[in-house]
Structures are given as structure tokens and as C-alpha cells.
Design a protein around this motif. Structure first.
Motif, PDB file in Angstrom:
ATOM      1  N   TRP A 189       0.470  -1.145   0.259  1.00  0.00           N
ATOM      2  CA  TRP A 189      -0.003   0.161   0.005  1.00  0.00           C
ATOM      3  C   TRP A 189       1.180   0.871  -0.148  1.00  0.00           C
ATOM      4  O   TRP A 189       1.993   1.537   0.612  1.00  0.00           O
ATOM      5  N   VAL A 191       1.327   4.845   0.759  1.00  0.00           N
ATOM      6  CA  VAL A 191       0.016   6.307   2.005  1.00  0.00           C
ATOM      7  C   VAL A 191       0.580   7.075   0.634  1.00  0.00           C
ATOM      8  O   VAL A 191      -0.782   8.342   1.443  1.00  0.00           O
ATOM      9  N   LYS A 194      -2.406   6.163  -1.895  1.00  0.00           N
ATOM     10  CA  LYS A 194      -3.184   6.175  -1.299  1.00  0.00           C
ATOM     11  C   LYS A 194      -4.137   4.407  -2.545  1.00  0.00           C
ATOM     12  O   LYS A 194      -5.452   4.902  -2.525  1.00  0.00           O
ATOM     13  N   THR A 195      -3.116   4.136  -2.802  1.00  0.00           N
ATOM     14  CA  THR A 195      -3.659   2.958  -3.402  1.00  0.00           C
ATOM     15  C   THR A 195      -2.912   1.420  -3.187  1.00  0.00           C
ATOM     16  O   THR A 195      -1.431   1.830  -3.186  1.00  0.00           O
ATOM     17  N   GLU A 367      -6.152   3.647   5.686  1.00  0.00           N
ATOM     18  CA  GLU A 367      -5.105   4.364   4.516  1.00  0.00           C
ATOM     19  C   GLU A 367      -4.024   5.918   4.454  1.00  0.00           C
ATOM     20  O   GLU A 367      -3.565   5.843   3.351  1.00  0.00           O
ATOM     21  N   ASP A 368      -4.124   6.130   5.187  1.00  0.00           N
ATOM     22  CA  ASP A 368      -4.269   7.089   5.445  1.00  0.00           C
ATOM     23  C   ASP A 368      -2.259   7.039   5.785  1.00  0.00           C
ATOM     24  O   ASP A 368      -1.630   7.923   6.400  1.00  0.00           O
ATOM     25  N   PRO A 386       1.858  11.561   5.184  1.00  0.00           N
ATOM     26  CA  PRO A 386       1.511  11.462   3.408  1.00  0.00           C
ATOM     27  C   PRO A 386       2.404  12.072   3.016  1.00  0.00           C
ATOM     28  O   PRO A 386       2.001  11.783   1.249  1.00  0.00           O
TER      29      PRO A 386
END
Length: 950
Positions: A189, A191, A194-195, A367-368, A386
Motif C-alpha cells: 500500500w 500511503v 492512497k492505493t 489508508e492514510d 502523507p
């Protein structure tokens, strides 16, 4: 009288200086006016097909040297197959969806202070489409400038409406056959983006991680010695400890229970503590934990630990669950303690072991990159920020473990770690709901492995690489949480959680995409697709987009099968870089085997990566990037194409730089000079001059033999896709057999014999065959130069057929098998060795200034009876380019010139008798035999009497 104008010197306007950067664009313009690609298709109608399916480059920037290598290889192979008499229709294509383009648009938004999520998704997707369209236009012109011929007016793109519709149909096939399912698994993943990312979107770079040795107190075990002891794990991801639900050991690993006797200052462990570790890693652990003395209380194999249960080191702070010790085949003693902490939501091995033993898969990281609110002690703490930088999760977890008294040691480690190839930020494994294609349902793994066995791989080792990947790969995660791409256009029943399997719904979605593109999914109400059979209130509309590798893996369906082009399925060849064993080759194989039961290709060809001359990867930071645009600006595209053919072996990594290009340019000059000489020597050629092989001298028949030999090699190389060896062979033929041997010998006959001379006619006939073959054989690589040479022909017969308009409308000449003469070839191999001894002796005479020209010399050659018989009927003076020569049977006198690799041949050199002919410059006895030309030999007098070259 000055006889200079009576000599038949070569005459051509084909320039010695190539000036390719100027001439090549003119040739491209001519091809465009000729509509060369269409003319090839018309000429090929009804021929056997050869289909190389283009792996789509990504439409997000100028092409680089790797693109150039790839497209030149494809073009050379296509042109070769076309000239072999096949219909090599080539449809270029582009990959348009996915993160790289979306990232560029987001960067533009961030620079303008805009929030992507505040922009309507259809508007955002429109900007992505426009971005891709722009770069398709740029790359198309750059590929054309390389000389790549194809259907550039009608390429395929993954964002074309009909393509998006077919991709949805392909997803629908997996939906309907049960291969598509929603599951919750750990995936790589990003960050930052975000995918979830596919393996092919991941790069590995050095990364500094925190490492910890951590004690898990043992609650119970079948071994009484373990009561009150602690099992020790080592990890590079302290932030995953809140997700720990088990520990893994190796059944065959030797473990020891040690009791701490003494420790150094700063140690957390205390005398009397009992700790369980692998025997092979005990010393390393004790050093890290500052344990200075310990004794062994128990030792045994890992299998004895079955049934042992520990507790979480943060028990009493919200982590009130048992931690079972489980056998894991992936546990080794390479590093750590011989125990692996298992967080089923943060690793593939962890997940598989957890599933096998019914272990909970907790949701801990969002997801963050931050812990969910329900995570005890660490809610809101961040693993990665992020911007991809490290967050505060590791320090917080290590502080809590220290306070609990179980963090025995900590350190830092630099190691290879997965990063996003786009943002270059590190990734995390996290458990998320995603859509997967099962490798086991419908026997997808078995079918794929069988398809690999049915596929030809060039080079052969490519087979093992992709086979091992398919053999061990997990289910295919095809969902991405992004906006730009083809949506996984399905519905999920809210009441059962099952995807809706209704072919009529799939068909309605595909029909809408065919007319409006994939935007229709986001712009239309669910009822449009569900129809009257399903209540929209009962269904969840999925908005994830499909992995771009599924897009490109489906190209065989919407390019080869669609009918938009005159193509056929499966393709003969897929050709890409070796990284595509885990990319396009891989996804195409899975997609096709899952929907059609076999691979979409018959042959897979792979090439290596392009490095600089020091063997380093090209990068802007190193300043070693060599752009194909700059190479073409300085040298021309044909030099780059020749580098692909002879400057490197494409099956390996290639190196390119100024020295490599100079080397190739030198080879190019030899090939160009061959064309120039042939064109000049053939000025005014007419078919009425042609001489049958049976009436030719031996030397000409030997050249015809070499052409027949090369014809076989060219055709075999085409079948094996072996460019390097065959084009090196052709270069050496031009440089050694022709320039340094045949042309050198036959200049005298060509320049000085009368036009009607049988010998000169034989030479010109052979030169015509040479030009016919070489201009065709070299055309697939030197596409511009071969065309330029073809247009400079100055034959009396004129254009004989439509294929005369371009060398690329020709086929490889049909070389008669009767030209092969192995006995003749064997004889001339020995004669050439003999000649080397003669020319070696002449070089010494010239260096000592005893002669100027070789025509002043009279060599005497001493040789064995066998070699002397071999020379029967041979004019040694002619092939040695001397005025006289004498053969003597017997040993050479002392001081004669010899070569170590040519035994039994010796040469002495004297001066030729006779007088010098003013026209041919040979020392001859018959100078002045014609009173009208008293300074000429008889041959030259006859030639001059018959007319002049002018």
C-alpha cells in the motif's frame, strides 16, 4: 595521350558522407507520400501472417533509450518477416490509465492549491485523458523518427471507448466464472498515493528501519522447562506489533533455552531471565541484548514447541489475547532469533499462516498510514506520513514495549525495502478489502503453467523466470483505489455481500462504455445498468478501478480479436524487456488463460536493460542519461538502429555511450561504403550484361556461394530472432570478403577490361546480385540507408515492378540453391590463406621502400605439391594484385616470408619485368603492341579502341 577518361571508374551520386540527421526526415516524408505502410499491406494480402503484438508504452513523457531499443527491435523483426514474404501488420499501442498520469494531474492541482477530491470525478478523468492524448502525439512522432513503420494513423489505446468496453467484458468473464472475489488481504500500500500497488509497480531501494528484539512471555507449553520463560522475536517493523496475533518457528531449527547469568550496563534482561532463541543465532542475540554470560537449560528441535502459547508483550494495555507458536516453513536462521512475529494483516507469509490456523486478521492501519481509532495505546499514531516520511508509530510502540519491560534491544538497519516506482516513497503491507482473481478457482495456476510450457521463449531462460513466478504467486489483486482507469464495474448485494453475477448487467455496462467510455459508470445512476430485474437500493456500486496491468493484459482481446484491424489471435510474438516477466507477459498470460484457457502468444522475446558505458543504470542524478533524440540529432536513427543490431546482444543488458556509438558509426561507414562502391561500379547496369554462373570465373562463383551461404544464415537468424550474430556476419562479409578481398582484386577487371569482356560482365553480374541481396538484407536495420541506396540505382532497365518504388516493398531475393559449392569454398579458403602470405611479404617490401605499388612486384611462392595442384588454373598475380607471380613446388629458401598459421608456404619478392601500362599500371611485356597506343598493354589498347568510359 591522357587515358584517365578511358578508365571505367565507379560513378554515383550516393554520397560518402551520410548526413543522416538531414536525409532521414526527407526519407520519412517520402514514405508518407508513398503511404508505405498501406502499400505493404496491399502487397501482402493473402500471404502467411506474422503478428508481433505491441506491448503498450506509457503515455506520460518523451521516449527514452529503452523505448528506442524496444521499438527498433520490434521494427527490425517486423521488417524482416515482411521481406521474408509474410504479412507483418504492426499496430502500435499505448497504455493510458493509472497512477502515473493521475499523479501528474494531482501535482498540477497541488501546485495550484486545488483539492483533487473537490473536483468532479468526470472532470478529473477528462484532464487525465487529455494529458495522455498529448503524450501519445509526442511519442508517436518520436517513434516514427526512429524509422518504425506501423499503423500510426490507427493505433490502439487502452482509453479508447471500445477498449474500455472490452476490458469490462473481460472483468465480467472472471465475474461470471467465479474467479473474481472480494477478500481482505495484506497488500502493498502506498500511503502517498492512497492505493494498493502491483508487484510490477514496486521498486526496491535502501531504507533505514528500526530493529527490535522483543520478549513474548510464555503462558503454557508441553515443555515444563519453558514455564515462566520468554520467546524472543526480532523485527524491522516495530509498528506491526499491535497487529501481532501469533509467532512462527521452524520445525527443523535447533532452539535453546538460556538462563541469563550476567549482563552489561544498560541491559534490559536481568540475571535469572530465561529466554528462548535459535541456537545458531544465540551469540548474535546475546551481544545485542548485552548479555555477557548465560547457560543453556534446554535444547531441542522446533517441533517440540508445538502447542506452546505466549501472551502479547503489551498485555494489560488492551492486548488481552493469547499468542500461539505455530510452525512456519518460511522461518530461517539467516537473521534474527529463529522466531518470526506474525501480524496477519501486514505480510503475505503472515496472512497465509494465519489463514491456515484460523488466526484473526486485525484491522490496525488505515489508508492514510495511521492507526485506526480502535487500536489501544496508539490510535492516531502514524506509520508513514502523507509525504512518505516516517511517522511517530515506531517510537510510540518501542516506548510502550520498553515501559512493559519486554524490549530487550534495539538498533537500526539499512536494507532493501519496497518503494513506489512513482512517488519513490516506502510502502507498507496493510490489510484492506480488495478484489482478487483466484489462482486456484477454474485452475488458473495450472492452466497458466501449462501455457508456459507450450510457449517458446527467446532467450530460453525466460521460461524458468515466469514459471517460478506463476508457481508461487498469490491471488491477483486487481482493484485500485484511484480515479483514472476502467472501473471494476460490478455490483455487490448488500444483503449477502456477494457480487451480482448477471450477464445482462455486464452487457449493459459494456454497451454504455462502447458509446460513452468508462465515464458512464460514474455519470449514470445504477438503475441504468441494473435494469428492471434488480432494485438499486439492494446493491453497492463498486467504484474501484482495475489494475492497469489488467488493462494491458487485456490488449490481446481488444486488439487482436476486435476486428478494428486485420489481425488474428493468438499473436506470434510478444517482445518486451525482461522486467515484463512480472508485468505484461505475466498479466496477459493470467488474463488469457483465465478467459480463453491458453496464452495469447506463441513466442515471448525479452531484451535486457540499457546501461551507460560503465554498466550503471541511467539516471538524471548521475548525469548519464543518453536520450535517443540527441543521438538522432548527432548521428541519425540508422546509427541507433545499427547499435541495436550489432552494438549489443539484446538478450543481455546493453551499454551505450559515446564510445559505443563511435564504434557503431565506424561499422556503419563500412556498410555505407559497400553500398557506394556497388552503386558506382554498377552505373548503367543492364540485364543484357548478365552472365550465367556456369560461365563465370571461379572467384565470382565463390562470391555466389557466399551469398547462398548468407541467405541460409539470414533466414535461420530470422527464425531465431538472432539479430546480433547475423548483422555482424553481414558487416564482416562487407568489410573482409568484399572490401578487403573481392573488390580489391576485381578493381582491375572492372576499371580496365572492355565493357564486353566476359570477365567484366561476370564481375558486374555478381555486383548486381550483391547489391540486390545486401540492400534487402540490411534494409530491416538500416532502413533509411538501404532506401537511400535503392533510390540511387542508375540502371538502364528502369523500374521493372511496383516494388522498385521502395526497398521496403521488396522481398528477400530468392537465392538459387545451386550457387552453393562447398568444394569450391574449401578451395578458396586455402587460396585466401596462401594470398595472406603473399600480401604479408608485399607489405614488408613496401615498408622497406623496395616497391611502391604491389603491381611493381613479382612474388615467388614456395609450396607443397598438394597446394600447387590446388592452384592449377589460378592466376596468382591476379588475386595477389601483382604484375607477375611464380609458383615453385618445394621448400622455401632461408629468409622467405612465412606465417605461423599457414604452414608449408613461403614467399620471396622480386621486381616485375616488362614496362608499366599507362592505363592499368601493370608491369607488362606487351606494352606498345598496338602502334596507335604505344604506352598501353594489349588489353587496354583493345578496351580503348572499343570506346571510352565517358
Amino acid at each position: 595521350m591522357d587515358y584517365k577518361d578511358t578508365v571505367f571508374l565507379p560513378r554515383t551520386e550516393f554520397a560518402m558522407r551520410a548526413n543522416l540527421p538531414t536525409r532521414e526526415p526527407e526519407t520519412l516524408k517520402r514514405w508518407q507520400e508513398l503511404d508505405l505502410f498501406r502499400r505493404q499491406r496491399e502487397a501482402s494480402r493473402g500471404r502467411p501472417r506474422f503478428l508481433l503484438h505491441d506491448g503498450p508504452p506509457y503515455a506520460n513523457g518523451n521516449i527514452h533509450i529503452g523505448h528506442a531499443l524496444n521499438k527498433i527491435l520490434k521494427d527490425t523483426i517486423n521488417r524482416t518477416q515482411q521481406m521474408l514474404g509474410k504479412d507483418a501488420n504492426y499496430v502500435p499501442g499505448w497504455d493510458c490509465h493509472g497512477l502515473p498520469i493521475e499523479w501528474k494531474i494531482e501535482e498540477k492541482y497541488r501546485a495550484a492549491g486545488k483539492d483533487k477530491d473537490a473536483v468532479p470525478i468526470v472532470e478529473f478523468r477528462r484532464e487525465c485523458r487529455e494529458f495522455a492524448e498529448h503524450w501519445i502525439g509526442v511519442q508517436r512522432e518520436e517513434f516514427k523518427r526512429l524509422g518504425v513503420v506501423g499503423d500510426w494513423a490507427h493505433p490502439y489505446t487502452t482509453m479508447a471507448y471500445f477498449a474500455e468496453a472490452q476490458i469490462v467484458r473481460e472483468i465480467g468473464k472472471f465475474l461470471m466464472n467465479g474467479g473474481l472475489f472480494r477478500g481482505s488481504k495484506p497488500v502493498m500500500w502506498s500511503v502517498v498515493e492512497k492505493t494498493a500497488l502491483a508487484e510490477a509497480e514496486v521498486e526496491y531501494h535502501d531504507h533505514v528501519s528500526n530493529t527490535i528484539y522483543l520478549r513474548f512471555p510464555i503462558l503454557r507449553s508441553s515443555l515444563p522447562e519453558l514455564k515462566g520463560a520468554g520467546a524472543v522475536i526480532w523485527t524491522t517493523t516495530p509498528w506491526t506489533i499491535p497487529a501481532n496475533r501469533a509467532m512462527a518457528y521452524g520445525n527443523e531449527i535447533d532452539y535453546v533455552l538460556i538462563e541469563v547469568v550476567a549482563v552489561a550496563e544498560g541491559a534490559v534482561a536481568k540475571p535469572g531471565d530465561r529466554l528462548l532463541v535459535a541456537e545458531a543465532l544465540r551469540a548474535e542475540f546475546e551481544k545485542a541484548a548485552r548479555i555477557t554470560e548465560a547457560k543453556i537449560l534446554w535444547s531441542g528441535k522446533g517441533e517440540a514447541l508445538a502447542g506452546t502459547v505466549a501472551r502479547h508483550p503489551l498485555a494489560g494495555h488492551g492486548y488481552e489475547f493469547e499468542v500461539p507458536l505455530l510452525p512456519g516453513g518460511f522461518v530461517t536462521t539467516e537473521q534474527g532469533t529463529g522466531f518470526v512475529h506474525i501480524a496477519p494483516g501486514h505480510g503475505a507469509d503472515d496472512y497465509e499462516l494465519g489463514m491456515a490456523y484460523g488466526i484473526e486478521v486485525p484491522q490496525t492501519v488505515g489508508e492514510d498510514g495511521g492507526y485506526y481509532p480502535h487500536v489501544p495505546l496508539f490510535a492516531g499514531k502514524c506509520v508513514l506520513r502523507p509525504d512518505g516520511k516516517k511517522g511517530d508509530a515506531d517510537p510510540a510502540v518501542m516506548a510502550a514495549l520498553t515501559e512493559a519491560g519486554h524490549l530487550l534491544a534495539k538498533d537500526k538497519l539499512t536494507h532493501s525495502y519496497p518503494h513506489s516506482w512513482r512517488s519513490r516513497a516506502p510502502l507498507i503491507f496493510r490489510n484492506t478489502p480488495q478484489w482478487f482473481i483466484s489462482m486456484e478457482r477454474n485452475e488458473l495456476r495450472r492452466k497458466s503453467l501449462a501455457a508456459i510450457d507450450d510457449t517458446r521463449f527467446v532467450p530460453p531462460q525466460g521460461r524458468n523466470r515466469i514459471y517460478s513466478m506463476i508457481e508461487s504467486r498469490p491471488d491477483w489483486c486487481i482493484s485500485r483505489q484511484r480515479a483514472w482507469g476502467v472501473p471494476i464495474a460490478i455490483f455487490v448485494d448488500k444483503r449477502t455481500g456477494e457480487p451480482l453475477r448477471d450477464q445482462k448487467v455486464v452487457d449493459r455496462v459494456a454497451e454504455a462504455f462502447e458509446k460513452e467510455g468508462a465515464d458512464a459508470w460514474f455519470a449514470s445512476p445504477p438503475s441504468r445498468f441494473l435494469g428492471n430485474d434488480h432494485n438499486p437500493d439492494h446493491f453497492e456500486q463498486i467504484t474501484d478501478i482495475v489494475d492497469v496491468w489488467f488493462d494491458s493484459g487485456s490488449t490481446h482481446a481488444f486488439v487482436l480479436e476486435s476486428g478494428h484491424w486485420d489481425l488474428s489471435w493468438p499473436a506470434d510474438v510478444y517482445l518486451e524487456g525482461s522486467d515484463q516477466h512480472r508485468g505484461w507477459f505475466h498479466s496477459s498470460l493470467l488474463e488469457s488463460c483465465g478467459t480463453r484457457g491458453r496464452a495469447p502468444y506463441k513466442t515471448v522475446i525479452t531484451h535486457g536493460f540499457t546501461l551507460d558505458e560503465q554498466g550503471r543504470k541511467m539516471s538524471k542524478s548521475l548525469g548519464n542519461v543518453l536520450a535517443p533524440q540527441e543521438v538522432m540529432k548527432q548521428y541519425g536513427a540508422d546509427i541507433l538502429r545499427l547499435w541495436v543490431a550489432i552494438g549489443c546482444d539484446y538478450s543481455e543488458d546493453q551499454r551505450i555511450g559515446n564510445e559505443a556509438l563511435k564504434f557503431v558509426a565506424d561499422h556503419y561507414r563500412r556498410l555505407r561504403n559497400t553500398f557506394r562502391y556497388l552503386l558506382g561500379a554498377l552505373d548503367g547496369w543492364s540485364e543484357t550484361e548478365r552472365v550465367a554462373p556456369a560461365r563465370m570465373p571461379e572467384l565470382e562463383r565463390w562470391i555466389l556461394h557466399r551469398l547462398a551461404e548468407l541467405d541460409r544464415q539470414v533466414r535461420e537468424a530470422a527464425d531465431n530472432f538472432d539479430l546480433h550474430n547475423i548483422y555482424m556476419e553481414l558487416h564482416n562479409f562487407c568489410a573482409v570478403d568484399l572490401s578487403a578481398f573481392y573488390f580489391d582484386i576485381r578493381k582491375d577487371a572492372l576499371y580496365c577490361d572492355a565493357p564486353t569482356s566476359p570477365r567484366r560482365r561476370a564481375v558486374r553480374t555478381v555486383l548486381q546480385e550483391l547489391f540486390s541481396c545486401l540492400s534487402a538484407w540490411l534494409a530491416p536495420v538500416l532502413c533509411f540507408t538501404a532506401e537511400e541506396a535503392w533510390q540511387h540505382r542508375s540502371w538502364k532497365d528502369g523500374a521493372a515492378s511496383p516494388d522498385e518504388e521502395s526497398v521496403h516493398l521488396r522481398l528477400f531475393p530468392a537465392v538459387p540453391a545451386g550457387w552453393r559449392d562447398e568444394a569450391l569454398a574449401g578451395r578458396w579458403a586455402k587460396l585466401r590463406d596462401l594470398r595472406r602470405v603473399v600480401t604479408g611479404a608485399l607489405e614488408i617490401e613496401r615498408a622497406e621502400k623496395r616497391i611502391g605499388s604491389s603491381l611493381q612486384a613479382h612474388p615467388t611462392v614456395y609450396l607443397t605439391p598438394e597446394l600447387k595442384r590446388l592452384c592449377d588454373g589460378l592466376d596468382l598475380a591476379e588475386i595477389s594484385i601483382t604484375s607477375e607471380a611464380t609458383l615453385v613446388e618445394g621448400p622455401a629458401p632461408a629468409g622467405a616470408f612465412t606465417l605461423p598459421d599457414v604452414p608449408d608456404v613461403g614467399v620471396t619478392v622480386g621486381l616485375a619485368g616488362g614496362e608499366k601500362c599507362d592505363r592499368c599500371w601493370r608491369q607488362v611485356p606487351d606494352r606498345g603492341v598496338d602502334p596507335h597506343h604505344p604506352t598501353l598493354c594489349g588489353r587496354c589498347a583493345d578496351a580503348v579502341s572499343g570506346g571510352t568510359a565517358a
